[in-house]
Design an enzyme around this catalytic site. Structure first.
Site, PDB file in Angstrom:
ATOM      1  N   TYR A   1      38.908  43.523  46.649  1.00  0.00           N
ATOM      2  CA  TYR A   1      40.116  42.709  46.439  1.00  0.00           C
ATOM      3  C   TYR A   1      39.759  41.491  45.596  1.00  0.00           C
ATOM      4  O   TYR A   1      38.781  40.795  45.877  1.00  0.00           O
ATOM      5  CB  TYR A   1      40.666  42.254  47.798  1.00  0.00           C
ATOM      6  CG  TYR A   1      41.872  41.335  47.691  1.00  0.00           C
ATOM      7  CD1 TYR A   1      43.159  41.832  47.822  1.00  0.00           C
ATOM      8  CD2 TYR A   1      41.710  39.966  47.448  1.00  0.00           C
ATOM      9  CE1 TYR A   1      44.263  41.002  47.714  1.00  0.00           C
ATOM     10  CE2 TYR A   1      42.814  39.132  47.331  1.00  0.00           C
ATOM     11  CZ  TYR A   1      44.087  39.659  47.470  1.00  0.00           C
ATOM     12  OH  TYR A   1      45.169  38.829  47.348  1.00  0.00           O
TER      13      TYR A   1
ATOM     14  N   GLU B   1      46.889  39.479  41.121  1.00  0.00           N
ATOM     15  CA  GLU B   1      46.238  40.131  42.264  1.00  0.00           C
ATOM     16  C   GLU B   1      45.846  41.554  41.892  1.00  0.00           C
ATOM     17  O   GLU B   1      46.668  42.300  41.358  1.00  0.00           O
ATOM     18  CB  GLU B   1      47.188  40.158  43.470  1.00  0.00           C
ATOM     19  CG  GLU B   1      46.535  40.740  44.713  1.00  0.00           C
ATOM     20  CD  GLU B   1      47.522  40.915  45.867  1.00  0.00           C
ATOM     21  OE1 GLU B   1      48.505  41.658  45.712  1.00  0.00           O
ATOM     22  OE2 GLU B   1      47.299  40.304  46.924  1.00  0.00           O
TER      23      GLU B   1
END
Ligand code: GDP
Ligand code: MN
Length: 383
Positions: A108, A196
């Site tokens: 991530y 993101e």
């Protein structure tokens, strides 16, 4: 402004970030054609402005061009409901067809603006593929942060420390760090409010690349990026928010029943606090701005009143450049346009306040004129 995954990946590619091969498709035939070009198995992904598509059935790995066309046909034109959308969902008008990845690790990476640091912060975690909020809750130690000094940008050593810290294999730390540095450059150049990548994957054949990409552009910076305005997809926006955007007022739809008509973001926040403090709930955040004219007020109030949840309206206006008589005429005009009977509690101060109040009193509408915020709160709890 949100954009689609396929658009975000195109921007990333322009910044030298490796992305999976693939293309957008708006019909089953398009999807078949893209899948044929890619060869082998492909992943078909609904393009909507919301996350959680995987769990909601909006992402499917298929093993032939026909299967890609079939899955595309089954989701195009439908509403996709994910945990990030309302119960009505968002329409699927296109899909992204991409080569599948042999995923060895899901990581991530995101970059957000941290108001307490007053700087961009890169957030990275070894726990990719799950919601970062869950990771933060259950295993906060798995989240690494790097604060960026915007005058020099994200430094290569920071990128390496993050890549190493989230478990990128040693031989891939350099390209992973390079990717993070390029992502920061993109964010800064394009005035993103947030980017993101979840998941960022390490593949079995030794590559590091984004399998998902979310990118938000700062609306207030769009004047510097005229070329990016074409990326807007109004079909993904709340129709009332979209109309408000088009007339230049800031409107966010909420789920209460008190329509709030306010000028200035600070006063709008304070108004919502007052509404909540007396046990009511705002139907919207609305900042008509300082320089609104009668037509814009009228259009803004029409939008506010066309939300069927609105049962009463709280006006909280500090008239400076915006004169209260102009405000009142716009308000009364919008009630005439919509035929709404929602009672009004009006707290108005400043320029031409007496004329403004008189226009409301003479309007024949159900108006309670109050002086202070406290009076407004009392009138609201009585209504
Ligand atoms: P989101 O659910 O809206 O965040 O959509 P994502 O783009 O993150 O996709 C959801 C999940 O689908 C990912 O976390 C992956 O696990 C999976 N996925 C996406 N692309 C591929 C792929 O090419 N191969 C495999 N095996 N899984 C994939
Ligand atoms: Mn994702």
């Amino acid at each position: 402004m949100k954009i689609h995954e396929y658009q975000a990946k195109e921007l990333m590619a322009k910044y030298g970030i490796p992305v999976p091969r693939g293309g957008m498709a708006a019909s089953p035939d398009d999807a078949r054609r893209v899948a044929e070009e890619l060869g082998g198995s492909v992943v078909v992904k609904a393009q909507v402005h919301a996350g959680g598509r995987g769990k909601a059935g909006g992402v499917k790995v298929v093993d032939s061009p026909d299967a890609a066309a079939e899955f595309t046909g089954s989701i195009l034109g439908k509403q996709l409901v994910t945990f990030q959308t309302g119960p009505e969902g968002v329409p699927v008008n296109s899909v992204l067809v991409e080569e599948t990845m042999d995923i060895a690790q899901e990581l991530y990476v995101a970059i957000v603006l941290d108001p307490s640091e007053r700087r961009p912060v890169v957030i990275a975690s070894a726990a990719g593929g799950m919601e970062i909020e869950e990771v933060a809750e259950a295993t906060p130690e798995k989240i690494l942060r790097a604060v960026v000094d915007p005058t020099v940008g994200l430094q290569p050593y920071q990128g390496r420390a993050l890549a190493y810290g989230i478990g990128v294999p040693a031989e891939l730390v350099r390209p992973a760090a390079d990717l993070i540095v390029r992502l920061y450059r993109l964010m800064a150049d394009l005035d993103c409010s947030q980017v993101e990548i979840n998941p960022l994957v390490v593949t079995g054949d030794g590559r590091v690349l984004p399998v998902d990409a979310k990118l938000n552009l700062d609306d207030d910076a769009m004047f510097r990026h005229k070329d990016l305005t074409a990326l807007r997809d109004a079909s993904q926006e709340d129709p009332l928010e979209s109309q408000a955007h088009d007339i230049g007022v800031i409107y966010v739809r909420l789920d209460g029943d008190v329509g709030c008509l306010v000028n200035g973001a600070g006063l709008a926040m304070a108004t919502m606090d007052i509404v909540t403090a007396v046990g009511a709930a705002p139907a919207n955040f609305l900042d008509v701005g300082g320089g609104a004219d009668e037509d814009r007020i009228r259009a803004a109030v029409r939008i506010l009143l066309s939300d069927p949840n609105v049962k009463r309206v709280l006006v909280n206006i500090f008239g400076g450049i915006l004169r209260n008589d102009v405000l009142a005429r716009g308000l009364v005009g919008a009630y005439a346009d919509t035929g709404s009977k929602a009672p009004i509690i009006a707290r108005m101060l400043g320029t031409n306040v007496d004329e403004g109040r008189q226009i409301l009193r003479d309007s024949g509408l159900d108006v309670t004129v109050v002086e202070t915020l406290k009076d407004a709160a009392e009138a609201l709890s009585a209504a």
